[in-house]
Motif scaffolding. Structure first.
Motif, PDB file in Angstrom:
ATOM      1  N   ILE A 296       1.107   9.630   3.182  1.00 31.27           N
ATOM      2  CA  ILE A 296       0.320   8.411   3.382  1.00 31.27           C
ATOM      3  C   ILE A 296       0.479   7.469   2.196  1.00 31.27           C
ATOM      4  CG2 ILE A 296      -1.877   9.100   2.316  1.00 31.27           C
ATOM      5  CD1 ILE A 296      -1.422   7.309   5.715  1.00 31.27           C
ATOM      6  N   GLN A 297       0.857   8.018   1.028  1.00 30.93           N
ATOM      7  CA  GLN A 297       1.128   7.149  -0.119  1.00 30.93           C
ATOM      8  C   GLN A 297       2.320   6.250   0.162  1.00 30.93           C
ATOM      9  OE1 GLN A 297      -1.113   7.206  -2.588  1.00 30.93           O
ATOM     10  NE2 GLN A 297      -2.109   8.804  -1.367  1.00 30.93           N
ATOM     11  N   MET A 298       3.269   6.782   0.922  1.00 32.57           N
ATOM     12  CA  MET A 298       4.429   5.996   1.339  1.00 32.57           C
ATOM     13  C   MET A 298       4.044   5.003   2.428  1.00 32.57           C
ATOM     14  SD  MET A 298       7.957   7.584   2.887  1.00 32.57           S
ATOM     15  CE  MET A 298       9.384   6.551   3.295  1.00 32.57           C
ATOM     16  N   VAL A 299       3.250   5.471   3.380  1.00 34.65           N
ATOM     17  CA  VAL A 299       2.875   4.645   4.526  1.00 34.65           C
ATOM     18  C   VAL A 299       2.065   3.425   4.089  1.00 34.65           C
ATOM     19  CG1 VAL A 299       1.523   4.611   6.667  1.00 34.65           C
ATOM     20  CG2 VAL A 299       3.025   6.549   6.159  1.00 34.65           C
ATOM     21  N   GLN A 300       1.234   3.565   3.073  1.00 33.07           N
ATOM     22  CA  GLN A 300       0.451   2.425   2.578  1.00 33.07           C
ATOM     23  C   GLN A 300       1.375   1.281   2.167  1.00 33.07           C
ATOM     24  OE1 GLN A 300      -2.728   2.078   2.805  1.00 33.07           O
ATOM     25  NE2 GLN A 300      -3.734   1.389   0.927  1.00 33.07           N
ATOM     26  N   LEU A 301       2.508   1.630   1.548  1.00 32.53           N
ATOM     27  CA  LEU A 301       3.444   0.606   1.098  1.00 32.53           C
ATOM     28  C   LEU A 301       4.271   0.039   2.239  1.00 32.53           C
ATOM     29  CD1 LEU A 301       4.604   2.342  -2.197  1.00 32.53           C
ATOM     30  CD2 LEU A 301       3.289   0.234  -2.041  1.00 32.53           C
ATOM     31  N   THR A 302       4.643   0.875   3.200  1.00 33.44           N
ATOM     32  CA  THR A 302       5.408   0.344   4.331  1.00 33.44           C
ATOM     33  C   THR A 302       4.532  -0.550   5.205  1.00 33.44           C
ATOM     34  OG1 THR A 302       5.012   2.395   5.573  1.00 33.44           O
ATOM     35  CG2 THR A 302       7.086   2.223   4.373  1.00 33.44           C
ATOM     36  N   ARG A 303       3.243  -0.258   5.290  1.00 40.19           N
ATOM     37  CA  ARG A 303       2.334  -1.152   6.017  1.00 40.19           C
ATOM     38  C   ARG A 303       2.245  -2.505   5.327  1.00 40.19           C
ATOM     39  NH1 ARG A 303      -2.734   2.940   7.551  1.00 40.19           N
ATOM     40  NH2 ARG A 303      -1.679   3.971   9.307  1.00 40.19           N
ATOM     41  N   GLN A 304       2.195  -2.494   4.031  1.00 37.72           N
ATOM     42  CA  GLN A 304       2.195  -3.749   3.280  1.00 37.72           C
ATOM     43  C   GLN A 304       3.432  -4.569   3.632  1.00 37.72           C
ATOM     44  OE1 GLN A 304       3.214  -3.162  -0.784  1.00 37.72           O
ATOM     45  NE2 GLN A 304       2.466  -5.137  -1.488  1.00 37.72           N
ATOM     46  N   ASP A 305       4.585  -3.925   3.682  1.00 39.87           N
ATOM     47  CA  ASP A 305       5.820  -4.638   3.987  1.00 39.87           C
ATOM     48  C   ASP A 305       5.871  -5.135   5.428  1.00 39.87           C
ATOM     49  OD1 ASP A 305       6.781  -4.513   1.455  1.00 39.87           O
ATOM     50  OD2 ASP A 305       8.365  -3.071   1.850  1.00 39.87           O
ATOM     51  N   CYS A 306       5.233  -4.412   6.346  1.00 36.95           N
ATOM     52  CA  CYS A 306       5.140  -4.909   7.720  1.00 36.95           C
ATOM     53  C   CYS A 306       4.444  -6.273   7.748  1.00 36.95           C
ATOM     54  CB  CYS A 306       4.375  -3.917   8.607  1.00 36.95           C
ATOM     55  SG  CYS A 306       5.310  -2.448   9.078  1.00 36.95           S
ATOM     56  N   ALA A 307       3.364  -6.392   6.997  1.00 33.31           N
ATOM     57  CA  ALA A 307       2.628  -7.660   6.950  1.00 33.31           C
ATOM     58  C   ALA A 307       3.452  -8.752   6.282  1.00 33.31           C
ATOM     59  CB  ALA A 307       1.300  -7.470   6.224  1.00 33.31           C
ATOM     60  N   ILE A 308       4.142  -8.411   5.194  1.00 32.06           N
ATOM     61  CA  ILE A 308       4.970  -9.408   4.507  1.00 32.06           C
ATOM     62  C   ILE A 308       6.066  -9.910   5.434  1.00 32.06           C
ATOM     63  CG2 ILE A 308       6.522  -9.828   2.566  1.00 32.06           C
ATOM     64  CD1 ILE A 308       5.049  -7.525   1.091  1.00 32.06           C
ATOM     65  N   ALA A 309       6.742  -8.987   6.116  1.00 27.09           N
ATOM     66  CA  ALA A 309       7.845  -9.372   6.993  1.00 27.09           C
ATOM     67  C   ALA A 309       7.363 -10.225   8.155  1.00 27.09           C
ATOM     68  CB  ALA A 309       8.569  -8.126   7.502  1.00 27.09           C
ATOM     69  N   SER A 310       6.224  -9.873   8.758  1.00 24.74           N
ATOM     70  CA  SER A 310       5.700 -10.661   9.871  1.00 24.74           C
ATOM     71  C   SER A 310       5.336 -12.064   9.417  1.00 24.74           C
ATOM     72  CB  SER A 310       4.484  -9.964  10.491  1.00 24.74           C
ATOM     73  OG  SER A 310       4.886  -8.822  11.211  1.00 24.74           O
ATOM     74  N   ALA A 311       4.755 -12.178   8.225  1.00 23.76           N
ATOM     75  CA  ALA A 311       4.464 -13.510   7.684  1.00 23.76           C
ATOM     76  C   ALA A 311       5.756 -14.291   7.479  1.00 23.76           C
ATOM     77  CB  ALA A 311       3.694 -13.389   6.373  1.00 23.76           C
ATOM     78  N   CYS A 363      -0.921  -8.212  -2.195  1.00 22.12           N
ATOM     79  CA  CYS A 363       0.065  -7.707  -3.154  1.00 22.12           C
ATOM     80  C   CYS A 363      -0.492  -7.715  -4.577  1.00 22.12           C
ATOM     81  CB  CYS A 363       1.345  -8.529  -3.064  1.00 22.12           C
ATOM     82  SG  CYS A 363       2.214  -8.302  -1.492  1.00 22.12           S
ATOM     83  N   ARG A 364      -1.342  -8.687  -4.884  1.00 16.79           N
ATOM     84  CA  ARG A 364      -2.004  -8.691  -6.192  1.00 16.79           C
ATOM     85  C   ARG A 364      -2.866  -7.444  -6.360  1.00 16.79           C
ATOM     86  NH1 ARG A 364      -5.772 -13.615  -6.907  1.00 16.79           N
ATOM     87  NH2 ARG A 364      -7.624 -12.292  -6.795  1.00 16.79           N
ATOM     88  N   SER A 365      -3.505  -7.020  -5.290  1.00 16.13           N
ATOM     89  CA  SER A 365      -4.325  -5.804  -5.387  1.00 16.13           C
ATOM     90  C   SER A 365      -3.443  -4.583  -5.617  1.00 16.13           C
ATOM     91  CB  SER A 365      -5.180  -5.622  -4.125  1.00 16.13           C
ATOM     92  OG  SER A 365      -4.416  -5.204  -3.013  1.00 16.13           O
ATOM     93  N   PHE A 366      -2.252  -4.549  -5.031  1.00 14.65           N
ATOM     94  CA  PHE A 366      -1.324  -3.450  -5.299  1.00 14.65           C
ATOM     95  C   PHE A 366      -0.881  -3.468  -6.756  1.00 14.65           C
ATOM     96  CE2 PHE A 366      -1.129  -3.043  -0.752  1.00 14.65           C
ATOM     97  CZ  PHE A 366      -0.640  -1.762  -0.493  1.00 14.65           C
ATOM     98  N   MET A 379      -7.297  -2.855  -1.800  1.00 11.62           N
ATOM     99  CA  MET A 379      -6.014  -2.432  -1.247  1.00 11.62           C
ATOM    100  C   MET A 379      -6.211  -1.434  -0.108  1.00 11.62           C
ATOM    101  SD  MET A 379      -2.989  -0.336  -3.233  1.00 11.62           S
ATOM    102  CE  MET A 379      -3.998   1.170  -3.244  1.00 11.62           C
ATOM    103  N   ARG A 380      -7.067  -0.435  -0.327  1.00 12.32           N
ATOM    104  CA  ARG A 380      -7.257   0.608   0.692  1.00 12.32           C
ATOM    105  C   ARG A 380      -7.921   0.056   1.949  1.00 12.32           C
ATOM    106  NH1 ARG A 380      -8.550   3.537  -4.013  1.00 12.32           N
ATOM    107  NH2 ARG A 380     -10.788   3.221  -3.695  1.00 12.32           N
ATOM    108  N   LEU A 381      -8.934  -0.777   1.803  1.00 16.72           N
ATOM    109  CA  LEU A 381      -9.672  -1.291   2.958  1.00 16.72           C
ATOM    110  C   LEU A 381      -8.921  -2.398   3.676  1.00 16.72           C
ATOM    111  CD1 LEU A 381     -12.278  -1.414   4.674  1.00 16.72           C
ATOM    112  CD2 LEU A 381     -13.152  -3.087   3.032  1.00 16.72           C
TER     113      LEU A 381
END
Length: 548
Positions: A296-311, A363-366, A379-381
């Motif tokens: 899930i430590q990996m998944v948290q970062l890939t979810r972040q990238d999903c949002a970046i890419a969609s934007a 991303c600032r929270s990361f 970041m978590r919520l």
């Protein structure tokens, strides 16, 4: 005898190609969001990246990589099992450019620790621009970056792999990872019978000395051309995470047999596969039975990238639509001067402004999470809430962008048809919409005090904005209900919208004043352009979106 000519007539009233542009300098909302969130000193670096990725050459590579899709080569000419994936040279060039820019490793130090502010913000800006050109190749890029977070649970393995992951060289050769100049990592979690419910996984791991042998399957194995994979399998103590390389320590090919490459709606430049493990060799990552906590430590970062890419996809759709409207004349006026089209485009521009402000705030929270508990809680919520709203916004947004171009947007010669096909996947991968809502509910139940503090911060960050106080009150009440799952989608969307208003208020208060009443009201228009933003505000939004 009169000859008949079939020469094509002169082409008039068409927009020129939107290429050879600086994707950073033309994007004031992005530049402002980067600066507010700590990346102001990276302006020159980001302009150089934006100029290169905005070139006609990179646009052509994106087209070629999608038209010449990957192919699975199961056997070599002698009948030996190889399971290699073959790509067009344009794909490899895209990968090399992303690796050179550090999209796969710039947020980590040489020993695998977080680089700290503003590395997440700066990398996200690059990822956002790259997604506007070609999104499929970013799958192995994001998984390689994210894998470091999971490998941290096994320090000895991280120490071995980080020198190769940390390289900015791209090495596509089919060879053992320790011999390569650079490496990529993929992930195998889901199985036929379970999908998101990975606890129902049936793939088994049995001990083989200090290592394990994995037997089973994965229904989706992302990026099968990678040099190694993080895989979930059932061990004696329960579901566990494993590092599975393509080659055994003796240099022979590991028992990873790809059954086929998936035929997908979009994401065509990227390979996704079904796979069988026939006693594949692997080493454990983290403790036995703690596989979900590890990966899930990996998944948290890939979810972040999903949002970046969609934007990024939405930004590209807006830019192409606005650029076209400024060149296309209809009824003796440019489309961009028609009041109805202005209403649509400015409303879309407002949505993109809020999306990029929100993504950069995340991303600032990361960046700050390792040293700030409040940022870590944000970041978590907010990661699942932001992924939910941004990713689910993209398909409808890109449909609207296509319509702005009319038939030209619908044909495959343009980029918008590809963007539209690409857009649904980010809402599905790494947890669908319902899973994101359930993750928000879980975060609230585990950290109610931290969640209350975040909601209070958002209320302060939106103080005075129309309808913000009512939205905050609704969110607080909705999440406290005994049947909160029933209304979770509405509450999570409101949470994301409130967070977007707060983020936008930091970047551009005048834009937040427009966003809040059109999005935070009890009910708001569901179609772009069905709001009255005012003539002056409309002009300002369009100029910020793409300077004329």
């Amino acid at each position: 005898m009169t000859s008949v000519s079939f020469a094509t007539h002169e082409v008039l009233n068409q927009s020129p190609p939107f290429v050879d542009v600086d994707l950073f300098a033309l994007d004031r909302p992005l530049a402002d969001a980067v600066a507010v969130n700590g990346g102001v000193l990276a302006k020159q670096e980001l302009m150089e990246f934006g100029q290169h990725w905005g070139s006609a050459a990179m646009a052509e590579r994106g087209r070629l990589a999608n038209e010449n899709t990957p192919k699975l080569r199961t056997f070599d000419s002698k009948g030996n099992r190889r399971d290699e994936v073959e790509f067009h040279p344009a794909y490899h060039e895209l990968m090399a450019r992303s690796a050179h820019a550090g999209l796969h490793n710039s947020t980590w130090t040489a020993d695998g620790r977080p680089s700290g502010a503003p590395s997440e913000v700066v990398r996200a800006a690059k990822f956002y621009m790259a997604a506007q050109v070609e999104t499929g190749h970013l799958c192995p890029i994001t998984m390689t970056r994210a894998s470091v977070a999971a490998l941290a649970a096994q320090p000895d393995l991280l120490a071995k792999t980080m020198p190769v992951i940390g390289s900015r060289a791209y090495d596509p050769t089919f060879a053992p990872w320790p011999t390569k100049r650079g490496m990529t990592l993929g992930m195998g979690m889901t199985e036929k019978q379970g999908g998101t419910d990975v606890r129902s996984n049936m793939t088994r791991a049995t001990r083989d000395g200090d290592a394990y042998r994995i037997t089973g399957h994965k229904w989706f194995m992302s990026a099968p051309m990678c040099d190694a994979f993080l895989v979930l399998a059932q061990a004696d103590e329960g579901l566990s995470c494993f590092f599975m390389p393509r080659f055994l320590p003796d240099g022979t090919v590991n028992a990873i047999e790809f059954q086929r490459l998936k035929e997908k709606l979009g994401n065509r430049s990227n390979a996704s596969s079904e796979v069988e493990f026939l006693g594949a060799w692997a080493t454990r990552v983290g403790e036995e039975g703690k596989g979900i906590r590890t990966i899930i430590q990996m998944v948290q970062l890939t979810r972040q990238d999903c949002a970046i890419a969609s934007a990024g996809l939405m930004r590209s759709g807006l830019a192409h639509a606005l650029f076209h409207a400024r060149h296309r004349s209809v009824f003796q006026k440019h489309l961009a001067d028609q009041p109805l089209m202005q209403a649509v485009l400015s409303d879309m521009a407002l949505h993109v402004e809020a999306s990029i402000a929100l993504v950069m705030r995340l991303c600032r929270s990361f960046d700050r999470a390792p040293l700030d508990q409040g940022e870590a809680a944000y970041m978590r919520l907010l990661t699942p809430a932001i992924k939910y709203w941004v990713c689910k916004s993209a398909p409808g947004f890109l449909y609207e962008a296509m319509e702005c171009l009319g038939g030209n947007g619908y044909v495959e010669e343009g980029i918008l048809a590809r963007h539209y096909r690409e857009s649904p996947v980010n809402a599905i991968w790494e947890g669908s919409g319902n899973v994101m809502c359930l993750d928000v509910l879980r975060a609230l139940s585990r950290e109610p005090e931290a969640a209350a503090s975040i909601l209070a911060d958002l209320a302060r960050g939106t103080a005075g904005l129309p309808h913000a106080a009512e939205a905050a009150a609704f969110i607080s009440t909705a999440f406290r209900q005994s049947d909160s799952e029933r209304t979770a989608r509405l509450a999570v969307e409101k949470l994301a919208l409130l967070a977007a208003a707060a983020a936008l208020n930091e970047v551009s208060p005048s834009q937040a004043e427009l966003f809040a009443p059109t999005r935070l009201a009890g009910s708001h228009a569901s179609m772009y352009g069905a709001v009255d933003l005012g003539r002056d505000d409309t002009a300002r939004l369009l100029d910020r979106a793409l300077p004329a």
